[in-house]
Design an enzyme around this catalytic site. Structure first.
Site, mmCIF file in Angstrom:
data_model
loop_
_atom_site.group_PDB
_atom_site.id
_atom_site.type_symbol
_atom_site.label_atom_id
_atom_site.label_comp_id
_atom_site.label_asym_id
_atom_site.label_seq_id
_atom_site.Cartn_x
_atom_site.Cartn_y
_atom_site.Cartn_z
ATOM 1 N N GLU A 216 42.779 -18.631 -16.039
ATOM 2 C CA GLU A 216 43.569 -17.672 -15.275
ATOM 3 C C GLU A 216 45.004 -18.177 -15.227
ATOM 4 O O GLU A 216 45.270 -19.311 -14.822
ATOM 5 C CB GLU A 216 42.977 -17.534 -13.864
ATOM 6 C CG GLU A 216 43.681 -16.469 -13.051
ATOM 7 C CD GLU A 216 42.847 -16.011 -11.862
ATOM 8 O OE1 GLU A 216 41.609 -16.045 -11.933
ATOM 9 O OE2 GLU A 216 43.463 -15.612 -10.857
ATOM 10 N N GLU A 340 42.259 -12.382 -1.444
ATOM 11 C CA GLU A 340 42.189 -11.593 -2.674
ATOM 12 C C GLU A 340 40.748 -11.298 -3.095
ATOM 13 O O GLU A 340 40.392 -11.429 -4.256
ATOM 14 C CB GLU A 340 42.933 -12.307 -3.812
ATOM 15 C CG GLU A 340 44.415 -12.478 -3.511
ATOM 16 C CD GLU A 340 45.221 -13.023 -4.688
ATOM 17 O OE1 GLU A 340 46.310 -12.515 -4.934
ATOM 18 O OE2 GLU A 340 44.736 -13.960 -5.350
ATOM 19 N N ARG A 389 53.261 -9.319 4.017
ATOM 20 C CA ARG A 389 52.428 -10.316 3.354
ATOM 21 C C ARG A 389 53.010 -11.713 3.509
ATOM 22 O O ARG A 389 52.278 -12.694 3.662
ATOM 23 C CB ARG A 389 52.279 -9.946 1.872
ATOM 24 C CG ARG A 389 51.600 -11.014 1.058
ATOM 25 C CD ARG A 389 51.338 -10.519 -0.356
ATOM 26 N NE ARG A 389 51.106 -11.637 -1.260
ATOM 27 C CZ ARG A 389 50.974 -11.522 -2.568
ATOM 28 N NH1 ARG A 389 51.055 -10.329 -3.136
ATOM 29 N NH2 ARG A 389 50.767 -12.580 -3.326
ATOM 30 N N ASP A 418 54.200 -15.831 -3.690
ATOM 31 C CA ASP A 418 53.310 -16.311 -4.736
ATOM 32 C C ASP A 418 54.071 -16.820 -5.956
ATOM 33 O O ASP A 418 54.103 -16.141 -6.986
ATOM 34 C CB ASP A 418 52.332 -15.196 -5.151
ATOM 35 C CG ASP A 418 51.170 -15.726 -5.994
ATOM 36 O OD1 ASP A 418 50.997 -16.954 -6.031
ATOM 37 O OD2 ASP A 418 50.466 -14.913 -6.598
ATOM 38 N N GLU A 440 51.180 -26.857 -2.796
ATOM 39 C CA GLU A 440 50.662 -26.283 -4.037
ATOM 40 C C GLU A 440 51.818 -25.683 -4.818
ATOM 41 O O GLU A 440 52.373 -24.651 -4.431
ATOM 42 C CB GLU A 440 49.592 -25.211 -3.743
ATOM 43 C CG GLU A 440 49.035 -24.571 -5.012
ATOM 44 C CD GLU A 440 47.866 -23.612 -4.740
ATOM 45 O OE1 GLU A 440 47.070 -23.872 -3.809
ATOM 46 O OE2 GLU A 440 47.757 -22.608 -5.467
ATOM 47 N N GLU A 446 53.314 -18.418 -14.494
ATOM 48 C CA GLU A 446 52.791 -17.058 -14.313
ATOM 49 C C GLU A 446 53.905 -16.030 -14.133
ATOM 50 O O GLU A 446 53.816 -14.927 -14.655
ATOM 51 C CB GLU A 446 51.864 -17.047 -13.086
ATOM 52 C CG GLU A 446 51.369 -15.669 -12.692
ATOM 53 C CD GLU A 446 50.444 -15.689 -11.467
ATOM 54 O OE1 GLU A 446 50.163 -16.791 -10.950
ATOM 55 O OE2 GLU A 446 50.007 -14.611 -11.056
#
Lengths: 753, 753
Positions: A216, A340, A389, A418, A440, A446
């Protein structure tokens, strides 16, 4: 490098307005390129051997002649004091490989030191020396010391540590120093004086690798874990992975995707993980697994997955026992729960703390930890509701501070959305003093152009780690928070790996630098990203300053270029749906409002940007008071985050004197110009590097330039339509009508997990 | 080697009964292993450099000292007569690389021949010589000639051909001959006399590669085609792929899966294919595409996909024009239609010929071809109906013979089911004299243990190609049919590639041999598989006969071992559902009857086997009368295909004197013993080869042995339960109860497309 938000936070309130100007200065300087002299033909010839990138930064190319001879005299033999171990064997082998390459002569193993020996020794195996003993005591369980010293009456290069892994880290540190170039290399030969210990105990790569080997958000081929062939067939690449990580001090690997499958905890997969653990163990790397909350339920071994059900807790205890029988040094679990679509304790009305603590109690007897992700967000409770969010993780986790078991670490992404090209620091850092926190980062790109755009992430990591949270007053950086500065809860740092089966590991040679920078910052979060780029470039391309410095200059401008052509001025989440490739700011029809780019940019006739001030979602209030106050006012908000926190009219006057609309287009244009400049810069470096990698980088930069233009044109066309404004004077119209950009489809884009 | 069915067919009727005995003789001989002497330490040392398999059989390791010096004298310079071209450049570069490696000195390019030159020359550029001219005329457009000769007054090694590609093929042929070992190498240095032309004009690899880089039935990583990065970024691996194929004479590549997607014919993918075509072109390799029948409909550019609708035909003509503008030498289309759920002309009540011909007319003006697959089978029309899947392709296609356009080739799998470890030859070969036929082999081991079992497929290919179809009398082998022996319709040969992004290309080093053997047999279908194994082993492992001959012995027993432990005595299709991994003869609950293993083995209390004689489906009658007659009677059916054609009682007496049940268990046991023997054989070879490949092969053979045992135990347990019989005396009971084998699941097996 560019870290205006960090500067702002640290120096409040004096230079707030100044930062608006200062912000661009370093980038402007980088843009002034130093000319690269043409290489002498002989040098070009010597470098022309084809390289395929597999060696990463561990190439160990011969040092220049003068240095090479000096080093030869210092590496006649390798001597190891005390008992042998797999880790010491790894250190010896690396020194032989590395010194053999650098000095052109492989040092022989020997039993007794003589002049010119390299000596590996644990503290306990060294002759008494009060000063050295004190220094070694300060270096902890993973630190190392490298020095030129007399030992048993002869001058040697001593690599010393309290532990075997410290000796391996010290070996790599010396090899790195030897390759730093010119004076630094000479110093590393003649008078090495290296001493270091890691700031954080947990330094992990998170592999979002699936059990079918897809990855992913991976852009470098399949997973390097060949689950199908494990545990019977051990790819030698596993060892090279371990070497590369050990060279940086990375000491853990989460083997599988956070969107985990139940089968990873089945007996066959535990055996596979154990086989990998056995390969990684000598290099100081523990394996961890991502687990799916509902695993016992899906395996039909419990009747629910309620964390307060004793049968569920007992199942996890038995499973932990089973894992530790196979992997005695197993690291622990990483959990994505109630996020999610993943199941989690909230499915049973329990909190994240209830869930994490149940798992933590199963692992605690074995020394394992739970890393519980704070990346959670829910759809709005009713249609049309404005649930920000960006605010949700804080809302859910802040109130749980102090309620986690000691072996739980809450893992927080660097920013509240994100992994966008630029985000403000996540407000949870500094807001949970009684909880261990783990950073993280996303090393895989991405949202930054996959492996086809060059974007060095060192400045992004640095910007986040140096940010002063103002928690408990001035001087508590995010790095300090991770290290437990607030109340002694020591956390860690994780990077979502960009590693795959591609020959060069990361798809593009320059993406190796992001792995490298993550690892170096994980060891020492106070390092500068430019210095790290220099280290990497010297080892990976050449220590010749004509190459190294030009590579660094190119790298240091690259991330801001991506911000400019994708998401300038605090815009975010403008990318294509699903695959996250290319621009799609027009998308407004997805199932959940907070998946739509229009939710984030809110562009309309009246203006653009997400109001997170008190008049909007007030997510700004989640930061420490001094920061929050500044963020309430557009004038004191860092311009690079302006539209993250404010919805402003198109004619809002920017400090530059331009209107917001003009400024926005100017940023897009600058992003494209930067991509073009990077291409030109590489054209000057290319004759000095090997042809294979040189050509590959050139091809990627050409595509990046074309795609930067596409981003700019599509976004300008869209925002122009929405704003109804003419293009600013002098701006070039997009190459195609908006409908063209909206028609593009990419059904086979990589990175779907 | 073992090719009893071929022997049987050729020598009918005299040795029919004899074949039952002869069949096993070569394998028995192979089993008597020649001891391998221990290597001298120096030799081991010299071979100990790590190799990763990337070089394939093009390693060009230095020849032994004596030969090396002799070769040096013969390769002082490389001279090319006549005009240069990309293909000639490729030939020169390969000779420099190859001779440089073999001779230890890279020949310099020169303008005029001198003693010791290697001369590359087209026929037209050579001085007159009636004998040579006659020979060259006989070698056609792809053949080559390599000889020691006088040219312009000096002794040279001449590589001559009528075309540039012939010169490249000749260069590779000479390099291959130089590596043959001992006397052969010496002859290739001193007096090369090579002359060859391919038997078939179309020699293709079919890549079942999807546009997302997954590979259907691929066990070697992702597709080497990086569609995402094409056309901008060209992996140097594309060139190495072209080199490897050109070294064998493979001259075409179908780039994408026969289960094709419409998007492959969209403009972006045509541009990507064109970029690949440009890389492959100098190496004589044309690109082809698999196309989905309903493409124009799915792209919303026609209203149906009826081949007789002029709008549909016009769409395909325009699409062909578009492709040929981008790829002037585009090869054509491969089509899977009305097969396993794929759309096709039958959806509109049209025949396969209607469909193929419509496409053929679109391609014909450009010189392209259509390869139309005969792999079709339908579910039974009513429940319980016994439609023999093995008979269906013949039933549908036989009647279309002579109804295809000249540029259509019907592509037929080697056997009537689907690439099983052993099948009889497909009955369509020889049955369509007025149609060009193409052989479809599977090089990837979908049904033979993926990349984790060693199974050399040369004997399988050879068995099929040499089979005498008896079409029009004795002496029309399948190879002859492909070459147009019946009525001049020249076909071709295709292999479903086993190539992926794995460093060693094929997942396992020994699977390279299957690519190699396919390519060599595509060039010359009369070659022997043992001789090919010898060539491959000499180039890939070592020309030292202690290595080469032991590797050949191991390879030559390997396929029969797989047959024995998976599907002995003509059993077939016993594997796990979907992934096709491991044994699952018990599966009987799939949607279609002819997807169930029970459909194929029909084991019950009364016996086992599929009756395809006149008392059953009578598929045996699809063969030429002389063959069909033999197949009607179990006593004259080759024992290795017994249960393919007959349903027999468990106590049926075999020629060995054993009952069928005893014989079946004995075959399973022999398969396991063979796997163990292969492991032991490699243990003796391993000290003589490089450690990295040596260890990898050893790990795979250990797993193969374990999985052979699993196949044997699971099948014996199942057939024992079904038959109700006790184990034959002396047979070891399976390690687990049947329920254990039935419980195993492999949710993440590789190869799903």
């Amino acid at each position: 490098m560019l870290r205006p938000f960090a500067l702002l936070a640290r120096a409040l309130p004096a230079i707030v307005l100044g930062s608006l100007v200062l912000a661009w200065l370093p980038a402007e300087q980088a843009r002034a390129q130093a000319p690269v002299p043409a290489p002498a033909p002989a040098q070009v010839q010597a470098q022309a051997a084809a390289e395929d990138g597999y060696q990463l930064w561990l190439r160990y190319s011969p040092l220049p002649a003068g240095l090479r001879e000096r080093l030869q005299a210092r590496v006649a033999t390798i001597v190891q004091l005390g008992a042998d171990s797999p880790t010491l064997r790894a250190a010896r082998q690396e020194l032989q490989r590395g010194l053999g390459g650098l000095a052109g002569r492989t040092p022989a193993p020997a039993v007794a030191p003589r002049a010119g020996s390299v000596v590996l020794a644990r503290a306990a195996d060294l002759p008494p020396s009060p000063a050295r003993e004190a220094q070694l005591r300060s270096l902890g369980q993973e630190g190392y010391l490298v020095q030129r010293t007399r030992l048993h009456g002869v001058e040697v290069t001593l690599i010393a540590a309290n532990t075997d892994i410290g000796l391996l880290y010290g070996s790599f540190a010396w090899l790195r120093a030897l390759q730093a170039g010119a004076a630094d290399s000479l110093a590393a030969i003649n008078a090495p004086a290296l001493a270091s210990r890691p700031a954080l105990p947990r330094r992990l790569l998170d592999h979002w690798d699936n059990l079918d080997r897809s990855i992913e958000r991976g852009y470098a081929g399949q997973s390097i874990w060949n689950w199908w062939e494990l545990p019977d067939i051990l790819d030698p690449r596993y060892t090279d992975y371990a070497r590369a990580n050990a060279s940086l001090g990375i000491n853990g690997a989460v083997l599988n995707n956070v969107n985990a499958k139940a089968e990873v905890l089945s007996a066959p997969f535990i055996a596979k993980a154990a086989a990998l653990a056995a390969v990684l163990r000598p290099y100081g790397i523990r394996v961890y697994l991502s687990v799916r909350w509902s695993t016992p339920l899906e395996l039909h071994e419990t009747r629910n997955a309620d964390p307060l059900d004793p049968a569920v807790a007992a199942w996890w205890q038995r499973k932990a026992d089973e894992i530790y029988r196979a992997i005695p040094d197993f690291g622990g679990f990483l959990v994505k729960a109630n996020s999610e679509g993943q199941p989690g304790p909230q499915d049973y009305g329990r909190s994240h703390a209830d869930g994490a603590n149940m798992l933590a109690r199963a692992l605690a007897p074995h020394g394992g930890i739970v890393m519980w992700r704070a990346f959670v967000y829910s759809p709005p409770a009713r249609p049309g509701q404005m649930a920000d969010r960006a605010a949700q993780a804080y809302e859910q986790f802040k109130r749980l501070d102090g309620r986690f078991e000691r072996n739980v670490i809450v893992q927080v992404k660097n920013g509240p959305i994100d992994f966008q090209p630029r985000e403000p620091v996540h407000p949870l850092f500094g807001a949970m003093p009684d909880t261990a926190l783990m950073m993280e980062f996303q090393v895989t790109k991405e949202y930054l152009g996959f492996a086809t755009h060059l974007a060095y992430l060192g400045p992004l990591f640095e910007e986040a780690l140096r940010f002063d949270t103002r928690a408990g007053g001035v001087g508590t950086s995010v790095a300090d928070v991770l290290a437990g500065a607030q109340a002694g809860h020591v956390g860690g740092i994780a990077g979502v790996a960009n590693i795959g089966s591609s020959r060069n590991w990361t798809g593009a040679d320059f993406d190796q630098a992001n792995w490298y920078a993550f690892g170096r910052l994980a060891w020492d979060p106070k390092l500068g990203s430019a210095a790290i780029a220099g280290e990497w470039a010297a080892q990976t391309w050449s220590a010749d300053p004509r190459v190294r410095d030009a590579v660094v200059a190119l790298m240091m401008r690259s991330r801001e270029a991506v911000v400019d052509y994708m998401t300038p001025l605090g815009l975010h989440h403008l990318m294509g749906t699903g695959h996250h490739h290319g621009p799609a700011p027009w998308v407004d029809d997805l199932e959940r409002p907070d998946w739509n780019p229009t939710y984030y940019h809110r562009a309309a006739r009246d203006g653009i940007g997400f109001d997170r001030s008190a008049s909007g979602s007030n997510a700004a209030a989640q930061y420490a008071p001094e920061i929050a106050r500044r963020l309430q006012d557009p004038a004191t908000t860092p311009p690079e985050l302006l539209l993250w926190f404010h919805h402003l009219p198109w004619d809002y006057r920017m400090p530059s004197g331009r209107t917001l609309w003009e400024e926005l287009v100017a940023h897009y244009d600058r992003g494209v110009a930067e991509a073009a400049a990077m291409q030109a810069q590489w054209a000057r470096i290319r004759p000095l590097v090997d042809p294979r990698r040189g050509a590959d980088v050139a091809q990627r930069l050409a595509r990046q330039h074309a795609e930067a233009q596409w981003w700019r044109d599509a976004c300008v066309a869209y925002f122009q339509q929405v704003s109804g404004l003419p293009l600013p004077p002098g701006a070039v119209p997009p190459a195609h009508p908006l409908s063209y950009y909206q028609s593009l489809r990419f059904p086979y884009a990589p990175g779907h997990g």
